[in-house]
Scaffold this active site. Structure first.
Site, short mmCIF file in Angstrom:
data_model
loop_
_atom_site.label_atom_id
_atom_site.label_comp_id
_atom_site.label_asym_id
_atom_site.label_seq_id
_atom_site.Cartn_x
_atom_site.Cartn_y
_atom_site.Cartn_z
CG ASN A 143 60.32 -27.46 27.96
OD1 ASN A 143 60.90 -28.31 27.30
ND2 ASN A 143 60.96 -26.45 28.55
CE LYS A 144 51.12 -31.14 26.05
NZ LYS A 144 50.60 -30.67 24.77
#
Length: 347
Positions: free
Chosen positions: A340-341
């Protein structure tokens, strides 16, 4: 169609122009905050931690101050108290929302440190809590692998080094965006780029090595190869590589070797590439001028920048290799599996 990652690689020159233009005028503010600081403590994870390695080498080699990398678990899990009087704590986070980094910076402040945040997260908890926030101007980054947020972090740390009294010419930093623009074009035009990608597509592991100010670039490139291409990539200082792990480099495990032209460690970097090829393995050079190219199996150009700013450019050919390699392997580089970012590691 070009990937989002490739699009954001191309946005780096403009992102760096905005960031450098915004932060260079703040050198005086950093000088005031750092007055009397005897040590710099970097707090980061992931790509930001690789940027911190560059910051550490820059501070120690150019400012005469001791620098180190924090172990956030000392603050968040062990909850130890350390005397940080006279320490400048520099917390680096692309989003400014990673709880572990925010908590560790707060811990450092409570232990007596002055604090600096380096983040692309305007209005983020990290930026709001720091004594000084160096806000990068990368704009929104949509691809999970960091590209423009990473290079703008390096730019912020270069400004930090100047604020700490580094023996550097800030005009070198102002030249970086144009040089990266040129380097993107030169790399994509290089005949060696598709050859390197084709060869890497046939292996499962690779060693990425550098030393000194370029070492953080080796770690970052290894991370990107793991994240986006699922390769078993090992980032090592060439000094550590020669102490034993050199045995893993063979005809099935090539080495990517990075160097900055004019660096005092360049001769050793070129010697490492020569040793790899003499052992029957492939060595791919990035940067280092004719010395490294001549010792490598294939080589990509590096930036025409002095060593202290060269890492901002050295990562760019590596980013282009990663993006092309991912697509050659049938992987979408924008959304690697399992990532995920913003990563919350917990405490």
């Amino acid at each position: 169609m070009p990937s989002r990652m490739r699009h954001e690689i191309g946005e780096q020159p403009e992102a760096l122009r905005r960031t450098i233009g915004s932060l260079l005028p703040r050198i005086g503010e950093l000088e005031k905050l750092a007055a009397g600081a005897r040590q710099v403590l970097f707090v980061a994870r992931g790509s930001s931690d690789n940027a911190a390695v560059y910051g550490r080498y820059l501070v120690e080699s150019r400012t005469g101050r001791l620098a180190s990398l924090a172990a956030p678990s000392v603050a968040t899990t062990y909850r130890s108290r350390i005397d940080l009087d006279g320490v400048l704590a520099v917390a680096i986070s692309q989003s400014g929302r990673t709880e572990e980094i925010v908590e560790t910076m707060a811990w450092a402040r409570d232990c007596g440190a002055r604090t600096v945040a380096v983040t692309n997260g305007h209005g983020s908890p990290l930026a709001e809590a720091a004594d000084v926030a160096l806000l990068t101007e990368a704009g929104e980054e949509l691809a999970v692998p960091a590209t423009k947020t990473y290079t703008t972090q390096l730019a912020a740390l270069a400004v930090l080094g100047a604020g700490l009294g580094a023996d550097v010419d800030t005009a070198d930093l102002a030249r970086v965006p144009d040089e990266i623009e040129r380097l993107i074009e030169a790399t994509e035009a290089a005949e060696e780029l598709p050859l390197i990608v084709a060869e890497l597509a046939r292996v499962q592991g690779v060693v990425v090595s550098a030393r000194g100010l370029a070492f953080g670039t080796a770690l970052e490139l290894a991370l990107k190869l793991k994240e986006a291409c699922y390769l078993h990539a090992m980032g090592l200082s060439y000094a550590d590589l020669l102490h034993g792990p050199i045995a893993v480099v063979d005809e099935r495990t090539p080495a990517i070797v990075l160097g900055a032209a004019g660096s005092p460690v360049l001769a050793g970097t070129a010697a490492l590439a020569a040793r790899v090829t003499e052992a029957g393995a492939r060595a791919y050079g990035i940067g280092g001028g004719p010395a490294l190219a001549g010792s490598s199996s294939l080589a990509l150009p590096g930036p025409a920048l002095p060593e202290w700013t060269a890492p901002l450019g050295l990562i760019v050919p590596g980013q282009l290799v990663v993006e092309r390699l991912a697509r050659a392997l049938g992987i979408n580089p924008d959304v690697p599996r399992g990532l995920n970012k913003v990563t919350q590691t917990g405490v």
